[in-house]
Scaffold this motif. Structure first.
Motif, PDB file in Angstrom:
ATOM      1  N   PRO A 257     -18.529 -44.746  59.892  1.00  0.00           N
ATOM      2  CA  PRO A 257     -18.517 -43.868  58.707  1.00  0.00           C
ATOM      3  C   PRO A 257     -19.420 -42.640  58.864  1.00  0.00           C
ATOM      4  O   PRO A 257     -19.154 -41.601  58.265  1.00  0.00           O
TER       5      PRO A 257
ATOM      6  N   LEU B 181     -17.507 -39.612  60.081  1.00  0.00           N
ATOM      7  CA  LEU B 181     -16.417 -39.072  59.264  1.00  0.00           C
ATOM      8  C   LEU B 181     -16.953 -37.963  58.361  1.00  0.00           C
ATOM      9  O   LEU B 181     -18.109 -38.001  57.944  1.00  0.00           O
ATOM     10  N   SER B 182     -16.107 -36.987  58.043  1.00  0.00           N
ATOM     11  CA  SER B 182     -16.567 -35.924  57.160  1.00  0.00           C
ATOM     12  C   SER B 182     -16.743 -36.482  55.762  1.00  0.00           C
ATOM     13  O   SER B 182     -16.070 -37.433  55.359  1.00  0.00           O
TER      14      SER B 182
ATOM     15  N   VAL C  21     -15.875 -35.162  53.103  1.00  0.00           N
ATOM     16  CA  VAL C  21     -14.630 -34.987  52.341  1.00  0.00           C
ATOM     17  C   VAL C  21     -13.713 -36.189  52.583  1.00  0.00           C
ATOM     18  O   VAL C  21     -13.151 -36.757  51.642  1.00  0.00           O
ATOM     19  N   SER C  22     -13.604 -36.613  53.853  1.00  0.00           N
ATOM     20  CA  SER C  22     -12.788 -37.793  54.156  1.00  0.00           C
ATOM     21  C   SER C  22     -13.337 -39.021  53.443  1.00  0.00           C
ATOM     22  O   SER C  22     -12.594 -39.765  52.799  1.00  0.00           O
TER      23      SER C  22
ATOM     24  N   PHE D  90     -12.546 -38.874  49.810  1.00  0.00           N
ATOM     25  CA  PHE D  90     -11.144 -39.218  49.501  1.00  0.00           C
ATOM     26  C   PHE D  90     -10.902 -40.712  49.643  1.00  0.00           C
ATOM     27  O   PHE D  90     -10.227 -41.331  48.827  1.00  0.00           O
ATOM     28  N   ILE D  91     -11.453 -41.295  50.721  1.00  0.00           N
ATOM     29  CA  ILE D  91     -11.264 -42.736  50.942  1.00  0.00           C
ATOM     30  C   ILE D  91     -11.757 -43.510  49.719  1.00  0.00           C
ATOM     31  O   ILE D  91     -11.066 -44.373  49.182  1.00  0.00           O
TER      32      ILE D  91
ATOM     33  N   THR E 264     -12.481 -42.319  46.642  1.00  0.00           N
ATOM     34  CA  THR E 264     -11.784 -41.989  45.397  1.00  0.00           C
ATOM     35  C   THR E 264     -10.587 -42.920  45.266  1.00  0.00           C
ATOM     36  O   THR E 264     -10.267 -43.411  44.181  1.00  0.00           O
ATOM     37  N   PHE E 265      -9.943 -43.187  46.406  1.00  0.00           N
ATOM     38  CA  PHE E 265      -8.806 -44.109  46.419  1.00  0.00           C
ATOM     39  C   PHE E 265      -9.266 -45.548  46.153  1.00  0.00           C
ATOM     40  O   PHE E 265      -8.696 -46.257  45.322  1.00  0.00           O
ATOM     41  N   VAL E 266     -10.342 -45.971  46.844  1.00  0.00           N
ATOM     42  CA  VAL E 266     -10.833 -47.342  46.639  1.00  0.00           C
ATOM     43  C   VAL E 266     -11.222 -47.564  45.173  1.00  0.00           C
ATOM     44  O   VAL E 266     -10.963 -48.616  44.592  1.00  0.00           O
TER      45      VAL E 266
ATOM     46  N   ASP F 190     -10.019 -45.953  42.561  1.00  0.00           N
ATOM     47  CA  ASP F 190      -8.995 -45.596  41.578  1.00  0.00           C
ATOM     48  C   ASP F 190      -8.787 -46.761  40.609  1.00  0.00           C
ATOM     49  O   ASP F 190      -8.538 -47.892  41.027  1.00  0.00           O
TER      50      ASP F 190
ATOM     51  N   GLY G 175      -6.452 -48.662  42.932  1.00  0.00           N
ATOM     52  CA  GLY G 175      -7.485 -48.791  43.952  1.00  0.00           C
ATOM     53  C   GLY G 175      -7.761 -50.196  44.436  1.00  0.00           C
ATOM     54  O   GLY G 175      -7.424 -51.196  43.800  1.00  0.00           O
ATOM     55  N   LEU G 176      -8.434 -50.257  45.589  1.00  0.00           N
ATOM     56  CA  LEU G 176      -8.753 -51.501  46.261  1.00  0.00           C
ATOM     57  C   LEU G 176      -9.761 -52.338  45.471  1.00  0.00           C
ATOM     58  O   LEU G 176      -9.616 -53.551  45.328  1.00  0.00           O
TER      59      LEU G 176
ATOM     60  N   VAL H  29      -6.740 -47.325  54.238  1.00  0.00           N
ATOM     61  CA  VAL H  29      -6.388 -45.903  54.345  1.00  0.00           C
ATOM     62  C   VAL H  29      -5.285 -45.721  55.383  1.00  0.00           C
ATOM     63  O   VAL H  29      -4.286 -45.044  55.143  1.00  0.00           O
TER      64      VAL H  29
ATOM     65  N   LEU I 190      -1.615 -51.987  47.412  1.00  0.00           N
ATOM     66  CA  LEU I 190      -2.550 -52.589  48.348  1.00  0.00           C
ATOM     67  C   LEU I 190      -1.885 -53.480  49.391  1.00  0.00           C
ATOM     68  O   LEU I 190      -2.548 -54.004  50.275  1.00  0.00           O
TER      69      LEU I 190
ATOM     70  N   ASN J 128     -17.822 -31.518  60.410  1.00  0.00           N
ATOM     71  CA  ASN J 128     -17.651 -32.059  59.064  1.00  0.00           C
ATOM     72  C   ASN J 128     -18.196 -31.154  57.969  1.00  0.00           C
ATOM     73  O   ASN J 128     -18.072 -31.476  56.796  1.00  0.00           O
TER      74      ASN J 128
ATOM     75  N   MET K 246      -8.667 -29.879  53.644  1.00  0.00           N
ATOM     76  CA  MET K 246      -8.418 -31.162  52.972  1.00  0.00           C
ATOM     77  C   MET K 246      -8.724 -31.078  51.491  1.00  0.00           C
ATOM     78  O   MET K 246      -8.018 -31.632  50.666  1.00  0.00           O
ATOM     79  N   LEU K 247      -9.799 -30.369  51.183  1.00  0.00           N
ATOM     80  CA  LEU K 247     -10.192 -30.230  49.789  1.00  0.00           C
ATOM     81  C   LEU K 247      -9.072 -29.534  49.015  1.00  0.00           C
ATOM     82  O   LEU K 247      -8.839 -29.826  47.846  1.00  0.00           O
TER      83      LEU K 247
ATOM     84  N   TYR L  66      -1.560 -40.210  47.050  1.00  0.00           N
ATOM     85  CA  TYR L  66      -2.476 -40.813  48.009  1.00  0.00           C
ATOM     86  C   TYR L  66      -1.904 -40.939  49.425  1.00  0.00           C
ATOM     87  O   TYR L  66      -2.621 -40.653  50.380  1.00  0.00           O
TER      88      TYR L  66
ATOM     89  N   LEU M  35      -2.333 -37.604  51.095  1.00  0.00           N
ATOM     90  CA  LEU M  35      -3.752 -37.269  51.133  1.00  0.00           C
ATOM     91  C   LEU M  35      -4.474 -38.089  52.206  1.00  0.00           C
ATOM     92  O   LEU M  35      -5.263 -37.575  52.992  1.00  0.00           O
ATOM     93  N   LEU M  36      -4.162 -39.380  52.251  1.00  0.00           N
ATOM     94  CA  LEU M  36      -4.845 -40.259  53.202  1.00  0.00           C
ATOM     95  C   LEU M  36      -4.313 -40.065  54.615  1.00  0.00           C
ATOM     96  O   LEU M  36      -5.033 -40.290  55.585  1.00  0.00           O
TER      97      LEU M  36
ATOM     98  N   VAL N 221      -6.606 -37.618  55.846  1.00  0.00           N
ATOM     99  CA  VAL N 221      -7.872 -38.230  56.271  1.00  0.00           C
ATOM    100  C   VAL N 221      -7.729 -38.789  57.688  1.00  0.00           C
ATOM    101  O   VAL N 221      -8.582 -38.565  58.553  1.00  0.00           O
TER     102      VAL N 221
END
Lengths: 290, 271
Positions: free
Chosen positions: A107, A110-111, A113-114, A117-118, A120-122, A124, A128-129, B25, B41, B203, B224-225, B235, B238-239, B242
């Protein structure tokens, strides 16, 4: 003197660039903080210390300091404790440990931003996860709107910040652990020390310098966080995740109050210098010899 | 015994906390949008590269890659050169001058980017360098100078002094001592510093965001933003973004782990 003349060509390009594009702007930043400049118009008024009084009174600025502190404390505690516990498991030079240290480091590269996003999805609330997992194990009552709830959003982001940087802190702790002489541990074991005694009596005192580095690095890194907050919430909801750096960014580039934003930058610099000073003193007194 | 098992449990939990989000992801990026909404999921039923295709069709992805590669490699290259010179100068000049130069850069270590973002933004616009990759490169090099001077001069202090002194007695000039002795001996340190800087520049979000705005000039994180606006909560696409952005870094990390890790170790010591 002749010797320095010979070394001058090595210094000149770097120092010139640094003075022009780092020191000079930092100084002009102080100057802008004394003006009412909007960042766009060619003219502006010199307003003296007005901005300093106004920014200090600004409720959102105050809130962003409080949020910064909440964020920092949460990250420092989680990041230090978890990375220490993991490093204790991973300090031996076994293949599986080396592989895990690499996995935990991923991790970090990783940027943000990435990472934003990861997570934000988890986080959600419906797709989300995290809520999905909680529901799957029968803990539906624990599900949250992780980033939408003003009471917890800042801590949700703090968890992500820790997630992203624990790998690097593990490396620091492992380096500290590997510097402890093996004979010390062996002789303590021969004396019949339990694992807990071994940790508190032998390992911890010798690990204190590494811990001081981890804490001070984490403190400063989390105090000046920007990317994750900017990507995940932009400071919302209801300013609950507004921290100093997003406050500065928003007041400069969204509200076009450059003067006020520059003042906030000066306050930010003062705060971070104060924290650094405290860390520096702590680092000095924490030295242990063996 | 209990402690040992608790420790293992913690390792397992944290490994899952790292791996599961990353895998989800990857899986999501391989799902079609209807598949995703039917089971957000679940495992993908069949592998679909549709999201990657629509990303590359809808966005100048290769251009973003090119910009990121240009900015990162030029910044890191210039940075190593300039800070390598300075670190060598610090090493070779006596205590007082060396400490003064080091101190000048140590001041910069204390100043976070957020503090000088406004004046740098203003100054770059005055110079007419806005929306130019060159402008971004020059700014990034200067902003990172304190960090890399700190790292490199820390490393170079550990080089054996006798070798340089021997070279001097043999009549080698400063330039020869730098190029023939100091840089080759510092190669692993230069590599570690480069890896650490590479991660930061690749980054970076703040300075590209301040200095670039044309779609043909964006770097990957900045692009990306902007996807987020275009693919609001889509998603899978978007992913996929990523995954595409992360892959080169992860690949590089796998091959050059040693340098990434020792760079991160040295870089954190600045406290």
């Amino acid at each position: 003197m002749k010797k320095y003349a010979k070394l001058l060509p090595f210094f000149v390009p770097g120092i010139a660039l640094y003075l022009a594009l780092f020191i000079y702007p930092t100084v002009t930043g102080f100057y802008y903080s004394l003006t009412d400049w909007d960042g766009l118009s060619p003219s502006y008024q010199f307003v003296g210390a007005d901005n300093y009084a106004n920014v200090a009174k600004d409720i959102i600025f105050r809130k962003s300091i409080v949020n910064n502190i909440k964020f920092m404390v949460a990250v420092v505690i989680v990041q230090t404790v978890v990375s220490l516990l993991l490093a204790l498991q991973l300090s031996k030079q076994k293949k599986v440990n080396v592989a895990l240290r690499s996995l935990f480091f991923v991790p970090t590269i990783l940027s943000s931003v990435s990472v934003g996003f990861i997570w934000t999805f988890v986080y959600d609330p419906s797709l989300g996860l995290l809520n999905g997992l909680l529901e799957a194990v029968g803990l539906s009552s624990w599900t949250q709107n992780w980033l939408g709830d003003a009471g917890i959003a800042i801590f949700s982001i703090a968890a992500v910040q820790a997630w992203a940087h624990i790998g690097q802190m593990i490396i620091l702790f492992v380096a500290g652990l590997q510097a402890i002489p093996e004979e010390l541990l062996e002789s303590a074991k021969l004396d019949g020390a339990t694992r807990l005694q071994l940790f508190f009596r032998v390992i911890w005192p010798l690990l204190a310098p590494a811990a001081a580095i981890v804490v001070s690095y984490t403190t400063i890194q989390s105090f000046k966080a920007f990317d994750l907050v900017f990507t995940m919430t932009g400071g919302g909801p209801a300013y609950s995740t507004e921290i100093l750096s997003t406050y500065i960014y928003n007041s400069a580039f969204m509200n076009y109050t450059f003067g006020k934003a520059s003042t906030a930058s000066v306050y930010f610099l003062l705060l971070i210098s104060f924290i650094t000073f405290l860390q520096f003193r702590a680092l000095r007194t924490d030295r242990v010899s063996y | 015994m209990v402690l040992k098992w608790l420790g293992r449990l913690l390792l397992l939990l944290f490994a899952a906390a790292i791996l599961v989000p990353l895998l989800i992801v990857l899986f999501t990026s391989l799902k079609t949008t209807p598949q995703f909404y039917a089971s957000p999921l679940g495992l993908p039923e069949s592998l679909s590269f549709h999201n990657f295709k629509s990303l590359f069709d809808g966005q100048p992805m290769w251009g973003y890659f090119r910009n990121s590669i240009v900015v990162t490699s030029a910044t890191v290259g210039l940075e190593l050169l300039l800070s390598g010179f300075i670190a060598y100068g610090i090493l070779r000049s006596g205590k007082r001058v060396g400490a003064a130069v080091f101190g000048l850069f140590a001041i910069g270590l204390m100043v976070p980017s957020q503090v000088n973002m406004i004046p740098i933004y203003t100054f770059v616009h005055k110079l007419g360098w806005s929306n130019s990759l060159t402008g971004l490169i020059i700014v990034s090099v200067s902003v990172l100078l304190p960090l890399s001077v700190f790292m490199l001069s820390g490393f170079m202090k550990t080089l054996p002094k006798e070798i340089l002194e021997a070279g001097e007695i043999d009549g080698a000039g400063e330039w020869t001592l730098l190029v023939r002795i100091t840089f080759p001996l510092s190669a692993p340190y230069l590599a570690a510093t480069a890896a650490f800087l590479f991660v930061i520049v690749w980054n970076d979000l703040l300075f590209p965001m301040l200095l670039l705005n044309g779609k043909d000039k964006l770097t990957l994180p900045l692009a990306m933003l902007q996807f987020r606006g275009e693919y609001i909560t889509d998603y899978p696409v978007l992913l996929a973004g990523v995954v595409v952005t992360a892959l080169p870094m992860v690949a590089l990390f796998i091959f050059l782990q040693r340098y990434f890790i020792s760079g991160a170790l040295a870089g954190s010591l600045k406290g």
